[in-house]
Write a protein that holds these residues in place. Structure first.
Motif, PDB file in Angstrom:
ATOM      1  N   LYS A 104       7.474   1.340   4.985  1.00 28.44           N
ATOM      2  CA  LYS A 104       8.448   1.885   4.471  1.00 28.44           C
ATOM      3  C   LYS A 104       7.356   2.042   2.717  1.00 28.44           C
ATOM      4  CE  LYS A 104      10.129  -2.170   2.139  1.00 28.44           C
ATOM      5  NZ  LYS A 104       9.707  -3.143   2.410  1.00 28.44           N
ATOM      6  N   ASP A 105       6.826   1.458   3.115  1.00 28.46           N
ATOM      7  CA  ASP A 105       4.991   1.809   2.174  1.00 28.46           C
ATOM      8  C   ASP A 105       3.311   0.925   2.280  1.00 28.46           C
ATOM      9  OD1 ASP A 105       4.824  -1.148   1.995  1.00 28.46           O
ATOM     10  OD2 ASP A 105       6.650  -1.069   0.337  1.00 28.46           O
ATOM     11  N   GLU A 106       2.474   1.197   1.788  1.00 27.66           N
ATOM     12  CA  GLU A 106       1.622   1.481   2.651  1.00 27.66           C
ATOM     13  C   GLU A 106       1.143  -0.720   2.871  1.00 27.66           C
ATOM     14  OE1 GLU A 106      -1.889   2.870   0.706  1.00 27.66           O
ATOM     15  OE2 GLU A 106      -1.433   4.522   0.826  1.00 27.66           O
ATOM     16  N   LYS A 107       1.827  -1.467   2.096  1.00 28.21           N
ATOM     17  CA  LYS A 107       2.063  -3.055   2.207  1.00 28.21           C
ATOM     18  C   LYS A 107       2.888  -2.618   3.556  1.00 28.21           C
ATOM     19  CE  LYS A 107       2.592  -7.086   0.003  1.00 28.21           C
ATOM     20  NZ  LYS A 107       4.005  -8.115  -0.231  1.00 28.21           N
TER      21      LYS A 107
END
Ligand code: DLZ
Length: 154
Positions: A104-107
């Motif tokens: 859902k995000d880079e992390k």
């Protein structure tokens, strides 16, 4: 001594090969042959060469298909090539792909890329050294990266 081949890509946004090597080294004493290629479509021949020219008993092919439509086509072509290389060499090549749009995000993407690489590296260790451990896991809904989903009840 058994030899495990690792092939990963420069296209990927996380060092999947290093995670796989680290996981193997933490769990077993095996020879490791590692190479890196530009992208997923280069994985099939690189894996076949590791088997035929470097004597690998099994190979882990790691890559990150991008989020665009042409990347997904590219990933499907790479998968087909990896299956063909397995059939040509009669040797397992465990494909470890994390699609760039799975996180859902880079992390979360980085987490997923590390964990899927590590968990499949452990699968490879078990396939080579402890196949009975995989038999014990049959039907248990194992997932590499995200949480396992469990066995169905009826
Ligand atoms: C469109 C494209 N997408 C990807 C991708 O999503 N992931 C990846 O690892 N590599 C991609 N590539 C590069 C090809 O896999 C390959 O490296 C080049 O075509 C050179 O053979 C290409 C060309």
């Amino acid at each position: 001594m058994k030899t495990i081949g690792i092939v990963d890509t420069t296209f990927a946004r996380f060092n999947m090969g290093s995670a796989a090597v680290d996981e193997i080294q933490q769990n077993v004493s095996a020879k490791i042959k590692r190479i890196t290629v530009p992208g997923v479509k280069d994985l099939p021949v690189a894996s076949k060469k590791l088997i035929e020219e470097e004597g690998c008993d099994i190979v882990i092919a790691l890559g990150m298909p991008g989020a665009k439509e042409q990347d997904k086509i590219c990933a499907h072509e790479a998968s087909t090539g990896i299956i063909q290389a397995q059939l040509m060499t009669n040797t397992h090549i465990i494909e470890v792909f994390v699609h760039e749009d799975e996180g859902k995000d880079e992390k979360e993407l980085a987490f997923l890329m590390e964990m899927r690489s590590r968990e499949h590296a452990l699968n490879v260790v078990n396939m080579l050294f402890h196949p009975e451990k995989l038999v014990k896991q049959a039907g248990t809904g194992q997932r590499q990266g995200f949480e396992d989903v469990g066995t169905l009840k009826h």
